[in-house]
Scaffold this motif. Structure first.
Motif, mmCIF file in Angstrom:
data_model
loop_
_atom_site.group_PDB
_atom_site.id
_atom_site.type_symbol
_atom_site.label_atom_id
_atom_site.label_comp_id
_atom_site.label_asym_id
_atom_site.label_seq_id
_atom_site.Cartn_x
_atom_site.Cartn_y
_atom_site.Cartn_z
ATOM 1 N N ALA A 116 25.782 31.558 -23.880
ATOM 2 C CA ALA A 116 27.047 30.884 -24.186
ATOM 3 C C ALA A 116 27.168 29.587 -23.396
ATOM 4 C CB ALA A 116 28.221 31.805 -23.849
ATOM 5 N N ALA A 117 27.787 28.601 -24.007
ATOM 6 C CA ALA A 117 27.975 27.311 -23.338
ATOM 7 C C ALA A 117 28.896 27.448 -22.132
ATOM 8 C CB ALA A 117 28.554 26.296 -24.314
ATOM 9 N N ARG A 118 28.526 26.773 -21.046
ATOM 10 C CA ARG A 118 29.405 26.694 -19.873
ATOM 11 C C ARG A 118 30.403 25.574 -20.102
ATOM 12 N NH1 ARG A 118 24.473 29.195 -20.035
ATOM 13 N NH2 ARG A 118 23.586 29.644 -17.972
ATOM 14 N N SER A 119 31.656 25.840 -19.787
ATOM 15 C CA SER A 119 32.666 24.792 -19.927
ATOM 16 C C SER A 119 32.443 23.718 -18.861
ATOM 17 C CB SER A 119 34.066 25.383 -19.768
ATOM 18 O OG SER A 119 34.292 25.733 -18.415
ATOM 19 N N PRO A 120 32.944 22.490 -19.088
ATOM 20 C CA PRO A 120 32.851 21.457 -18.042
ATOM 21 C C PRO A 120 33.452 21.910 -16.715
ATOM 22 C CG PRO A 120 33.497 20.463 -20.122
ATOM 23 C CD PRO A 120 33.521 21.957 -20.344
ATOM 24 N N ALA A 121 34.487 22.741 -16.780
ATOM 25 C CA ALA A 121 35.110 23.231 -15.542
ATOM 26 C C ALA A 121 34.138 24.080 -14.743
ATOM 27 C CB ALA A 121 36.369 24.034 -15.879
ATOM 28 N N PRO A 233 32.444 30.464 -26.981
ATOM 29 C CA PRO A 233 31.639 29.252 -26.829
ATOM 30 C C PRO A 233 30.256 29.428 -27.445
ATOM 31 C CG PRO A 233 32.636 29.887 -24.741
ATOM 32 C CD PRO A 233 32.880 31.020 -25.701
ATOM 33 N N LEU A 234 29.781 28.425 -28.102
ATOM 34 C CA LEU A 234 28.481 28.485 -28.738
ATOM 35 C C LEU A 234 27.371 28.223 -27.718
ATOM 36 C CD1 LEU A 234 29.243 26.457 -31.978
ATOM 37 C CD2 LEU A 234 29.151 28.942 -31.740
#
Length: 236
Positions: A116-121, A233-234
């Motif tokens: 899963a993609a990590r968020s910018p945060a 999240p993709l």
């Protein structure tokens, strides 16, 4: 001109640290999904998003804290705080497995979580904390730890309880291990840190701890879905 951190460190820095912790709670409470967590009405996709993003920073807690403690020891500074960092690294060990277990019980397998993609945060959080532990002022990691454990003390147990009471998410009773455990553990941790940090008099360390607390206050609330939008999240 003195920075705000320098001013706070020079006056009552522990009060300033507590203010950052309370500010983090307020900033989290302002997030739509966090409000739904508090009400127990968060949907499955939103809860999965939160747990996935939490996994992608929590998995690094042990190396971040451990490296900060080991480096502080090598520098020959603050042996008591070095031991505290190493102790906290061990306390965090395995918490990522709680998250994977909760996610599995929600129908989200480990392979999906890992890709899963990590968020910018999350990227900002892990990048900053690895920098402080490896190259910055290593005591700074305690600022992050303090405000996040304060948040857990005041919210994690409540979130777990309300999610189970409302039971809007299928299988939720088997999917709150991370929240329930953190809510139970982190109250004593905050008190212990406050006791040890009260002995810290060096302005550089005080400023570094306060600055990292501010980074966490600014970044952490953004791990929740933006605007409460639905979806996992993709992978990237």
């Amino acid at each position: 001109m003195r920075t705000q951190a320098e001013h706070d460190a020079g006056t009552n820095w522990l009060a300033a640290l507590d203010a950052e912790a309370r500010g983090l709670v307020a900033a989290v409470d302002a997030q739509p999904d966090a409000r739904r967590l508090f009400d127990g009405t968060l949907d499955t996709a939103g809860y999965i998003h939160y747990l996935v993003q939490t996994y992608h920073y929590a998995r690094w807690s042990t190396p971040i804290l451990g490296e900060a403690g080991a480096r502080l020891k090598r520098l020959g500074r603050h042996p008591e705080l070095a031991e505290l960092l190493i102790q906290k690294a061990e306390e965090e060990r395995g918490h990522d497995r709680w998250l994977l277990s909760d996610l599995k019980n929600l129908g989200c397998p480990e392979a999906t979580v890992e890709t899963a993609a990590r968020s910018p945060a999350v990227e900002a959080y892990t990048g900053w904390n690895f920098f402080t532990s490896r190259a910055g002022v290593p005591t700074a990691a305690l600022g992050t730890s303090y405000v996040l454990e304060y948040l857990s003390q005041t919210r994690a147990g409540v979130w777990a309880k309300r999610l189970q009471e409302v039971a809007a998410i299928p299988n939720i009773h088997k999917s709150v291990t991370f929240l329930r455990s953190h809510g139970a553990l982190d109250g004593d941790h905050v008190a212990e840190m406050a006791r040890l940090l009260g002995r810290l008099t060096e302005p550089e360390d005080q400023e570094a701890i306060l600055f990292s607390a501010r980074v966490a206050r600014s970044v952490y609330p953004c791990i929740f879905r933006e605007g409460g939008a639905s979806g996992l999240p993709l992978g990237r």
